[in-house]
Design an enzyme around this catalytic site. Structure first.
Site, short mmCIF file in Angstrom:
data_model
loop_
_atom_site.label_atom_id
_atom_site.label_comp_id
_atom_site.label_asym_id
_atom_site.label_seq_id
_atom_site.Cartn_x
_atom_site.Cartn_y
_atom_site.Cartn_z
N GLU A 105 -20.65 56.13 57.78
CA GLU A 105 -19.22 56.39 57.89
C GLU A 105 -18.56 55.50 58.94
OE1 GLU A 105 -21.48 58.95 57.09
OE2 GLU A 105 -20.56 58.50 55.16
N ASN B 170 -25.05 56.43 51.26
CA ASN B 170 -23.87 56.04 50.50
C ASN B 170 -23.37 54.65 50.89
OD1 ASN B 170 -23.07 57.71 53.01
ND2 ASN B 170 -21.23 56.52 52.57
N ASP C 190 -19.44 59.72 47.97
CA ASP C 190 -20.31 59.89 49.14
C ASP C 190 -21.60 60.60 48.79
OD1 ASP C 190 -21.15 59.82 51.85
OD2 ASP C 190 -20.46 61.88 52.12
#
Length: 556
Positions: free
Chosen positions: A157, A241, A283
């Site tokens: 992220e 991801n 995700d």
């Protein structure tokens, strides 16, 4: 090791505690970790000693099981950099340590892998392998295979490029590094790489399936579980991801994210790869546990790899080749319409495809998946896989986002909601051979703890309200429960103590991504907090408070 064995079954043959007498379990001793953050680690028992690792600041405790009350033998404080807390995605968790050859190996949030003398707690070496200045952290439990400590990074992220490293167990130097994106030489793809599906064949797909240079900040991190088959000499690990979450900003399949590698543990060389979610839209990290079983599949003996995946499918793979033998939803799934077993490709549902400026509602499962990191357990006595999982859906809207090192790189507004039926979690026993559930228990909150199955036909797991439960492995009947002082997101274990009795242990202490509203004291009015998880967990603060306590149980 946290998974009990290299096959990651989380099954104990111990049967002193069984379906008939588990109702008599009593607290044997407790221990406060002194850290009130999400406790995701598994206690580790070696001989007469129990080892536990706390969330940041990653204190390691050794408890003497041979003495009443299990007093502390030693503790080790690594003093990680406080700034690491600011770049951790989803609470400051740690998933545990591993023991090998007299040493204890664990990771710290600020990117260190440390080896301790298990008898004294004195450090043998300390390897700095991650850089928090670019948002890189480490939360996974390492695995030791053939004298190498296998470690992966977190930070998908934050635009961190994923990797797995093998460190020499003797002195900590890096033996090999395999990246999750980039040219073949970086991913350790060579002449022995033979993926089963055409979609995974080609030169430098880790570059050509991305927009120019995007692979350098494209994620594919490895913060989950690794399994090992000694006969095939292969390790198996997933990849996280792709980043950012907004798929419009990274057209292409985004190799080698949201998939699984089989590698040679000696060299790291990739043998095969399969991508669970090509060009991931939601995700769907691919880092969950894989359980290695030898079983008859449709009349033929097969070496299979079982994976309850984040995208909602229970996959059965031939672990020698990467061929998908079966892929069946084990809960509510509408983000896709199945898996094409000829091509191996996930069949997307165009009605649930996200992108820039589009608000798509009621996507199931959520970014946290039908199941996240919380590991399943398999019992050879029942043939069932016990899956702790979520039952959540979400609304998504893609956003423009620019990369700035060390800052969030997500590009998605998310708001999670309870799934069909209104319960937010479930504990499901899955009949692998029949590809259907044997039974399933509804839970109010996501079941964010791991599971352990025993030879006594008992399965243990915890809830985010704080209940530690024992259920029948055959029927799911609730046999016993104990209310701990905080929500449970840890991994239960069972062991035989020095006194000959069987014990069951669990760390209590709510947090993690699902419990961030409590451990991070987030505002329940902020629906997009914790990447949208808070919206589904507004009432968790009414059900539990932060904590950090080890509970150990035994029969009278």
């Amino acid at each position: 090791m946290p998974a009990k064995n290299y096959a990651s079954t989380r099954y104990s043959e111990l049967a002193d505690i069984n379906e008939d007498n588990v109702k008599n379990l009593q607290v044997a001793f407790t221990f406060s970790t002194g850290v009130n953050k999400g406790q995701e680690a598994a206690p580790l028992v070696v001989g007469n000693t129990m080892y536990i690792v706390t969330p940041f600041p990653n204190i390691v405790y050794a408890l003497d099981l041979s003495k009443p009350g299990a007093p502390m033998k030693w503790k080790y404080e690594p003093n990680p950099e406080p700034a690491a807390q600011g770049v951790a995605c989803c609470d400051v968790v740690n998933r545990g340590a591993v023991f090998a050859d007299g040493r204890l190996f664990f990771n710290t949030l600020d990117g260190h892998t440390i080896a301790l003398d298990a008898a004294t707690g004195q450090p043998a070496w300390n390897a700095h392998v991650g850089n928090i200045n670019i948002g890189e952290t480490i939360t996974m439990a390492p695995l030791v295979v053939k004298g190498k400590v296998l470690v992966g990074n977190s930070g998908g992220e934050m635009g961190v490029r994923g990797w797995v490293k093998a460190l020499d167990a003797g002195d900590g130097h890096v033996v090999w590094t395999a990246y999750g994106t980039g040219p073949d030489k970086d991913v350790l793809i060579g002449p022995d790489f033979k993926p089963h599906y055409e979609m995974d064949n080609g030169k430098d797909l880790g570059v050509t399936t991305w927009p120019p240079e995007a692979w350098k900040i494209g994620g594919g991190n490895m913060w989950g579980w690794i399994s090992y088959d000694p006969d095939l000499n292969l390790i198996y690990h997933g990849t996280g991801n792709p980043g950012p979450w907004n798929p419009d900003l990274r057209p292409g399949d985004n190799k080698w994210t949201s998939g699984i590698f089989a590698r040679d543990p000696d060299t790291g060389a990739a043998k095969w790869f399969y991508q669970w979610s090509p060009h991931d839209l939601h995700d769907y990290d691919g880092i969950n546990e894989q359980i290695l079983l030898d079983m008859n599949w449709q009349g033929k003996p097969r070496k299979v790899l079982v994976r309850p995946e984040r995208n909602g499918y229970l996959y059965i793979l031939d672990r020698t080749t990467g061929e998908v033998l079966s892929a069946t939803p084990y809960g509510a799934v509408n983000s896709s319409k199945g898996v094409d077993l000829k091509t191996g490709r996930l069949i997307e549902n165009p009605d649930k495809k996200t992108g820039t400026g589009r608000v798509i509602r009621d996507i199931c499962p959520t970014a946290s998946g039908l199941k996240d990191w919380q590991p399943s357990a398999f019992s050879p006595k029942t043939g069932l896989l016990y899956i702790p999982h979520n039952n959540l859906c979400m609304d998504e809207e893609g956003l423009e986002v620019n990369y700035i090192a060390g800052t969030p790189y997500v590009g998605m507004n998310v708001r999670m909601i309870p799934g069909p039926g209104g319960n937010r979690g479930a504990f499901t026993a899955w009949d692998i051979a029949a590809a259907k559930p044997a039974w399933s228990l509804r839970e109010n909150f996501p079941v964010w703890s791991g599971a352990v199955a025993t030879g006594g036909n008992v399965v243990f797991y915890g809830t985010m309200e704080g209940w530690f439960k024992a259920v029948s492995a055959r029927t799911g009947e609730l046999l016993w429960q104990f209310k701990t002082s905080s929500g449970i997101i840890g991994q239960p274990v069972t062991y035989r103590g020095p006194d000959g009795h069987q014990y069951v242990a669990i760390l209590s202490g709510v947090g993690g991504w699902a419990g961030a509203i409590v451990s991070g004291d987030l505002d329940p009015r902020d629906a997009t907090a914790a990447l949208g998880f808070v919206n589904a967990m507004k009432d968790l603060k009414n059900a539990t408070t932060a904590g950090g306590t080890l509970y150990v149980f035994r029969l009278p």
